[in-house]
Design an enzyme around this catalytic site. Structure first.
Site, PDB file in Angstrom:
ATOM      1  N   TYR A 151       0.828  -1.202   0.000  1.00  0.00           N
ATOM      2  CA  TYR A 151       0.000   0.000   0.000  1.00  0.00           C
ATOM      3  C   TYR A 151       0.862   1.251   0.000  1.00  0.00           C
ATOM      4  O   TYR A 151       2.076   1.191   0.189  1.00  0.00           O
ATOM      5  CB  TYR A 151      -0.978  -0.005   1.183  1.00  0.00           C
ATOM      6  CG  TYR A 151      -0.363   0.312   2.524  1.00  0.00           C
ATOM      7  CD1 TYR A 151       0.456  -0.601   3.181  1.00  0.00           C
ATOM      8  CD2 TYR A 151      -0.591   1.548   3.140  1.00  0.00           C
ATOM      9  CE1 TYR A 151       1.020  -0.298   4.419  1.00  0.00           C
ATOM     10  CE2 TYR A 151      -0.028   1.853   4.380  1.00  0.00           C
ATOM     11  CZ  TYR A 151       0.768   0.922   5.007  1.00  0.00           C
ATOM     12  OH  TYR A 151       1.339   1.226   6.219  1.00  0.00           O
ATOM     13  N   ARG A 191       8.258   4.325  -4.513  1.00  0.00           N
ATOM     14  CA  ARG A 191       8.341   3.394  -3.378  1.00  0.00           C
ATOM     15  C   ARG A 191       7.317   2.269  -3.550  1.00  0.00           C
ATOM     16  O   ARG A 191       7.594   1.119  -3.208  1.00  0.00           O
ATOM     17  CB  ARG A 191       8.110   4.133  -2.054  1.00  0.00           C
ATOM     18  CG  ARG A 191       8.288   3.214  -0.851  1.00  0.00           C
ATOM     19  CD  ARG A 191       8.201   3.948   0.463  1.00  0.00           C
ATOM     20  NE  ARG A 191       6.886   4.520   0.685  1.00  0.00           N
ATOM     21  CZ  ARG A 191       6.579   5.318   1.694  1.00  0.00           C
ATOM     22  NH1 ARG A 191       7.506   5.660   2.580  1.00  0.00           N
ATOM     23  NH2 ARG A 191       5.355   5.805   1.833  1.00  0.00           N
ATOM     24  N   ARG A 239      -7.134 -20.741  -1.822  1.00  0.00           N
ATOM     25  CA  ARG A 239      -6.205 -20.483  -0.710  1.00  0.00           C
ATOM     26  C   ARG A 239      -5.033 -21.458  -0.737  1.00  0.00           C
ATOM     27  O   ARG A 239      -5.222 -22.663  -0.596  1.00  0.00           O
ATOM     28  CB  ARG A 239      -6.936 -20.578   0.630  1.00  0.00           C
ATOM     29  CG  ARG A 239      -6.035 -20.156   1.796  1.00  0.00           C
ATOM     30  CD  ARG A 239      -6.739 -20.230   3.136  1.00  0.00           C
ATOM     31  NE  ARG A 239      -5.855 -19.768   4.198  1.00  0.00           N
ATOM     32  CZ  ARG A 239      -4.883 -20.491   4.745  1.00  0.00           C
ATOM     33  NH1 ARG A 239      -4.687 -21.747   4.359  1.00  0.00           N
ATOM     34  NH2 ARG A 239      -4.109 -19.992   5.683  1.00  0.00           N
ATOM     35  N   LYS A 282       6.397  -1.778   2.094  1.00  0.00           N
ATOM     36  CA  LYS A 282       5.177  -1.220   2.699  1.00  0.00           C
ATOM     37  C   LYS A 282       4.043  -2.222   2.458  1.00  0.00           C
ATOM     38  O   LYS A 282       3.195  -2.044   1.576  1.00  0.00           O
ATOM     39  CB  LYS A 282       4.895   0.163   2.093  1.00  0.00           C
ATOM     40  CG  LYS A 282       4.020   1.040   2.981  1.00  0.00           C
ATOM     41  CD  LYS A 282       4.127   2.483   2.559  1.00  0.00           C
ATOM     42  CE  LYS A 282       3.043   3.363   3.170  1.00  0.00           C
ATOM     43  NZ  LYS A 282       3.037   3.474   4.605  1.00  0.00           N
ATOM     44  N   GLU A 335      12.043   2.732  14.225  1.00  0.00           N
ATOM     45  CA  GLU A 335      11.054   3.756  13.862  1.00  0.00           C
ATOM     46  C   GLU A 335       9.876   3.648  14.820  1.00  0.00           C
ATOM     47  O   GLU A 335       9.973   3.017  15.867  1.00  0.00           O
ATOM     48  CB  GLU A 335      10.624   3.573  12.404  1.00  0.00           C
ATOM     49  CG  GLU A 335      10.084   2.176  12.107  1.00  0.00           C
ATOM     50  CD  GLU A 335       9.756   1.933  10.639  1.00  0.00           C
ATOM     51  OE1 GLU A 335       9.621   2.892   9.872  1.00  0.00           O
ATOM     52  OE2 GLU A 335       9.599   0.754  10.283  1.00  0.00           O
TER      53      GLU A 335
END
Ligand SMILES: Cc1ncc(COP(=O)(O)O)c(C=O)c1O
Length: 299
Positions: free
Chosen positions: A42, A61, A109, A156, A188
């Protein structure tokens, strides 16, 4: 879904798989690998009256995150910009955070990622909840926690359970945010980067697999260097963080915010302890100046 609930979640028009549509009409399959495995990435890109803050860098990114998971990017940068522009216009502009999510797609799945799936692409525009002025005056509180997330925090990824649980633990201890340490060194926060200041020098943890390369973090470094502020990119120990004169968090939605309490103790020394510091104020004003010079998409 009630319109009140819709309002609290995002603006009314969303983007799903190439089309703009009312939020209520946006459905995805429960077999989407994003839902089943968190198999997706995301981005959140801030827009101020239609002007993106480092939109290209966010999209670059996004590409790196997709590369990390070996998911093909469905759009070029120009196509992304066109879709984002259309989404913002459909929601009447303003200050918004455009949330982009791409998952590997829908499949039976199975842990092994099948090849040739069609990615699921979702975007929504959320009103940008930049902190209120009193937050910049008062600062926020953090608690130190051991960073037990996975070892690929530079991606991310939508699989955010580690960050969710750490933030929850911090909130349960009464703190606004968490400050994470891996093997005794600062990484962070749950959803922002952190910088420390000691004796007038800004200290920023180096970018590696243990933290996200924040677009705001990179912009702050650029602005600090241009302004001639002393800055070092190097590992910052837990001891140095405890002894810091200033601490800040930085992200696209928070911009830059001072941390004034850490583990129940005021940050800093003497009469400035527990108060936003001089270098924070300087960075805050450099950032606001930068924001006022933003250009519309595609320029
Ligand atoms: C873990 C993490 N670190 C740092 C950041 C800050 O990144 P940016 O400045 O690009 O918003 C974020 C933003 O969501 C994040 O989730």
């Amino acid at each position: 879904m009630s319109s009140e609930m819709n309002q609290n979640m995002c603006l009314p028009t969303v983007f799903l798989n190439g089309r703009l549509m009312p939020f209520e009409d946006a459905y995805i399959s429960p077999l989407d690998r994003g839902f089943i495995f968190g198999d997706g990435v995301y981005e959140v890109i801030p827009f101020y009256d239609g002007m993106g803050l480092r939109c290209t860098e966010h999209l670059q990114r996004l590409q790196r995150s997709l590369d990390g998971l070996e998911i093909a990017n469905p759009y070029t940068i120009a196509e992304w910009e066109a879709h984002i522009g259309a989404l913002i216009t459909a929601n009447h502009g303003g200050n918004v955070g455009v949330y982009i999510q791409i998952t590997r797609g829908v499949a039976k799945r199975d842990f092994s990622p099948p090849v040739g799936l069609t990615q699921t692409v979702f975007m929504m525009a959320n009103p940008l909840a930049t902190p209120k002025p009193e937050v910049y005056e008062k600062g926020i509180s953090c608690v130190s926690l051991d960073d037990n997330r996975w070892l690929r925090c530079n991606i991310k990824a939508t699989a955010l359970l580690g960050a969710v649980m750490l933030k929850h633990a911090g909130n349960q201890e009464g703190a606004d945010e968490v400050m994470l340490f891996r093997d005794g060194y600062l990484t962070e926060s749950s959803a922002s980067n952190i910088a420390a200041v000691k004796d007038g020098v800004i200290l920023c943890p180096p970018l590696d697999n243990l933290l996200l390369a924040g677009i705001t973090y990179e912009l702050m470094i650029e602005l600090a260097r241009k302004a001639g502020l002393p800055l070092q990119i190097r590992r910052v120990s837990r001891h140095e963080v405890r002894a810091a004169d200033e601490l800040w968090i930085m992200s696209s939605t928070k911009e830059v915010v001072p941390i004034t309490m850490l583990d129940g103790r005021p940050v800093g020394h003497g009469s400035s302890a527990g108060k936003p510091g001089a270098l924070f104020r300087k960075m805050f004003s450099l950032f606001q100046e930068y924001k006022h010079g933003l250009k519309p998409l595609g320029r």
